[in-house]
Design a protein around this motif. Structure first.
Motif, mmCIF file in Angstrom:
data_model
loop_
_atom_site.group_PDB
_atom_site.id
_atom_site.type_symbol
_atom_site.label_atom_id
_atom_site.label_comp_id
_atom_site.label_asym_id
_atom_site.label_seq_id
_atom_site.Cartn_x
_atom_site.Cartn_y
_atom_site.Cartn_z
ATOM 1 N N THR A 182 -4.572 6.981 -3.226
ATOM 2 C CA THR A 182 -5.544 6.589 -4.255
ATOM 3 C C THR A 182 -5.569 7.601 -5.403
ATOM 4 O OG1 THR A 182 -6.900 5.615 -2.506
ATOM 5 C CG2 THR A 182 -7.962 5.957 -4.641
ATOM 6 N N ARG A 230 0.832 -1.217 0.000
ATOM 7 C CA ARG A 230 0.000 0.000 0.000
ATOM 8 C C ARG A 230 0.861 1.260 0.000
ATOM 9 N NH1 ARG A 230 -5.543 0.016 -0.936
ATOM 10 N NH2 ARG A 230 -5.837 1.665 0.589
ATOM 11 N N ASN A 244 -5.329 4.633 -12.051
ATOM 12 C CA ASN A 244 -4.204 4.780 -11.112
ATOM 13 C C ASN A 244 -3.314 3.531 -11.047
ATOM 14 O OD1 ASN A 244 -5.933 3.171 -9.661
ATOM 15 N ND2 ASN A 244 -6.251 4.617 -7.975
ATOM 16 N N MET A 296 -7.451 9.644 -10.818
ATOM 17 C CA MET A 296 -8.026 8.721 -9.847
ATOM 18 C C MET A 296 -8.547 7.438 -10.500
ATOM 19 S SD MET A 296 -9.167 8.938 -6.556
ATOM 20 C CE MET A 296 -10.557 9.621 -5.700
HETATM 21 N N1 LIG Z 1 -13.856 8.118 -10.471
HETATM 22 C C1 LIG Z 1 -13.613 7.833 -9.188
HETATM 23 N N2 LIG Z 1 -12.931 6.718 -8.902
HETATM 24 C C2 LIG Z 1 -12.688 6.446 -7.617
HETATM 25 C C3 LIG Z 1 -13.129 7.266 -6.556
HETATM 26 N N3 LIG Z 1 -12.739 6.715 -5.373
HETATM 27 C C4 LIG Z 1 -12.086 5.606 -5.713
HETATM 28 N N4 LIG Z 1 -12.054 5.438 -7.061
HETATM 29 C C5 LIG Z 1 -11.457 4.337 -7.802
HETATM 30 O O1 LIG Z 1 -11.826 3.136 -7.160
HETATM 31 C C6 LIG Z 1 -10.675 2.399 -6.779
HETATM 32 C C7 LIG Z 1 -10.954 1.714 -5.454
HETATM 33 O O2 LIG Z 1 -11.118 2.705 -4.464
HETATM 34 P P1 LIG Z 1 -10.501 2.512 -3.002
HETATM 35 O O3 LIG Z 1 -10.566 1.065 -2.649
HETATM 36 O O4 LIG Z 1 -11.161 3.481 -2.114
HETATM 37 O O5 LIG Z 1 -9.000 2.993 -3.244
HETATM 38 P P2 LIG Z 1 -7.634 2.238 -3.006
HETATM 39 O O6 LIG Z 1 -7.811 1.174 -1.969
HETATM 40 O O7 LIG Z 1 -6.537 3.223 -2.820
HETATM 41 O O8 LIG Z 1 -7.381 1.625 -4.424
HETATM 42 P P3 LIG Z 1 -7.451 0.094 -4.871
HETATM 43 O O9 LIG Z 1 -6.160 -0.488 -4.439
HETATM 44 O O10 LIG Z 1 -7.586 0.197 -6.364
HETATM 45 O O11 LIG Z 1 -8.640 -0.539 -4.203
HETATM 46 C C8 LIG Z 1 -9.547 3.436 -6.721
HETATM 47 O O12 LIG Z 1 -8.291 2.876 -6.982
HETATM 48 C C9 LIG Z 1 -9.945 4.407 -7.809
HETATM 49 O O13 LIG Z 1 -9.469 3.982 -9.071
HETATM 50 C C10 LIG Z 1 -13.862 8.458 -6.881
HETATM 51 O O14 LIG Z 1 -14.292 9.233 -6.023
HETATM 52 N N5 LIG Z 1 -14.067 8.691 -8.222
#
Ligand SMILES: Nc1nc2c(ncn2[C@@H]2O[C@H](COP(=O)(O)OP(=O)(O)OP(=O)(O)O)[C@@H](O)[C@H]2O)c(=O)[nH]1
Ligand SMILES: [Mg+2]
Length: 137
Positions: free
Chosen positions: A91, A85, A112, A109
């Motif tokens: 993120t 992480r 990524n 976002m």
């Molecule tokens: N368009 C958009 N995408 C989002 C947003 N929040 C999260 N995402 C996408 O959704 C994925 C999963 O969100 P999270 O689980 O909260 O983020 P994370 O744990 O840092 O990322 P992952 O390792 O990909 O799960 C992120 O990696 C982003 O690509 C948002 O507000 N808008």
């Protein structure tokens, strides 16, 4: 020892970054114990992102992660979840520090580059969603 589910998302595959991402984990001392190219099904994607169901970006998320092949892997090592992480960065790539994967390779976002499990329970659930026990070494 701890294990985590990591994937180079379709944007990372399209940008030829699979090797660059894996090299960082290996250089750090983490082991790649599962590795394959897969095209995620919509059903698997919905399961993977279940915590985001109902959010406005859920549809886009599922559409994007199923838009092309991903490099799915199991990464193992001491505190692997936290180590991965922190190497991924925030993120939102605009908040990710330079030197992190997202801080070096991404700008938006929704694209990524990489996913990493956020806890022990999610790691086991995600590994089981994408790997059979015999595919992990
Ligand atoms: N368009 C958009 N995408 C989002 C947003 N929040 C999260 N995402 C996408 O959704 C994925 C999963 O969100 P999270 O689980 O909260 O983020 P994370 O744990 O840092 O990322 P992952 O390792 O990909 O799960 C992120 O990696 C982003 O690509 C948002 O507000 N808008
Ligand atoms: Mg997450």
């Amino acid at each position: 020892m701890q294990r985590t589910y990591v994937m180079v998302k379709p944007d990372g595959v399209r940008k030829n970054l699979i090797g660059a991402v894996i090299a960082r984990f290996e250089r750090r001392g983490l082991r790649i114990t599962g590795l394959k190219m897969i095209k995620i099904s919509v059903e698997q994607a919905k399961k993977h992102y279940a915590e985001h169901a109902g959010k406005p970006f859920f549809g886009e998320l599922v559409e994007f992660i199923t838009s092309g092949p991903v490099a799915a892997m199991v990464v193992e090592g001491e505190n692997a979840i936290k180590a991965v992480r922190s190497m991924m960065g925030a993120t939102n790539p605009l908040d990710a520090v330079p030197g992190s994967i997202r801080g070096d390779f991404a700008l938006t976002m929704s694209q990524n580059i990489v996913h990493g499990s956020d806890g022990e329970e999610s790691a086991e659930r995600e590994i089981n969603n994408f790997f059979a026990p015999g595919e992990i070494y």
